[in-house]
Design a protein around this motif. Sequence first.
Motif: not given
Length: 371
Positions: A67-94
């Motif tokens: 079906c496919a080989a490396n690399p995977l596409p970096d842009k979704p195409s066709g029919t898509t399903w999505s959501a936004t999720v808040p994720t934990y992130a780190v900074t230089n101070v916290g």
Amino acid sequence: MTHPMMAALALAAFATTPVAASATPAVAGPDYTAPVAGRAMPAKVAGTTTAVGTPMVNGFRSYPPSCAANPLPDKPSGTTWSATVPTYAVTNVGSTTENLVVTVWRIACSSSGAAMPYGAAGAAHAMTLVRVDRADDTVSTVIPLRPRLLITQGSVEYGVIRVAQEPNTVVSEAAYAVQMPHSETYVLENYSLTGAVRHDFNAAFKLNVLGGTGTSVDINVPAYAPTAQTYPDAFAALPLDGYAAAQWYNPERNEGVIVQVAEGYDGDNPRRRQVVIDLLTKDPAGKPFWIVGSAAFDPVAGGVRGLDIPVSYLVTGNATADWGSIHIALTNCTRMDVAFTPKTGLPQDVPVINGTITYTRLLSANGMLCE
């Protein structure tokens, strides 16, 4: 009667506890319900195998290897399903949070109709991809941690799945709760472990996305049911590549075809490929007759899905004479259509073939299984 050449051609379920939703995500530290750092590691012991592996198809595969080989596409195409999720992130101070957009989509694969580990008989097959996008990949003062992806399907809730950044792998995995400075694409895989749950990503499922902040989001993905409008590639010929290299035959005509796909033969064009085809048929007297040819092409986005090839026949002294041309296309991994266009004025002892003939795959190259 079977021609001698045709005779030669014939030769441990995982589960986790869901994270409770929270209106105000905590930022004191990531909560993935089962952090990587918390896994106990056994003491190191020597193994028993000194030999390297040999090319084999992953028995735990989730889609056709072709079906496919490396690399995977970096842009979704066709029919898509999505959501936004808040994720934990780190900074230089916290620590802080960052919103990531998670998108699921599928890529059409060959669907020969046979029952496979990843789909029932007659089912259509696809590869399921997930894209996790940052709002701005150039921001380096805040680095989100890679979210954890789980699956709910059937009786399995929040089941573990293998998330890889390269397709057709056996054990590679993009670990969660590690820094993700750039947006990434993953392919959903099953674990190659005896007893592991085998998820069918062609069937309907719910992708559970845990951002480590105490909040999770669910993305409902329906069953894969391609139409000519939603997934046109599911109804198109397959791209020509090494998976097309095989031995093919037509039992009604008692003909065999050998197809080879070479690469790297042109030093100035290392990506250029060449298809070599050898057809064993019969002349009007019923004697074996070879028609051979080759043509080169350069890979393009989406693949080259058909090729015109000038062909010749063998004459005295292993010389060749022009027979005409053929056009080859793979309807799916088990069927190759060859359209014959003979030149006018061929000698009487040379077979004339007109129109399109279908050949069935007989054998595949080791490690290059096309399904």
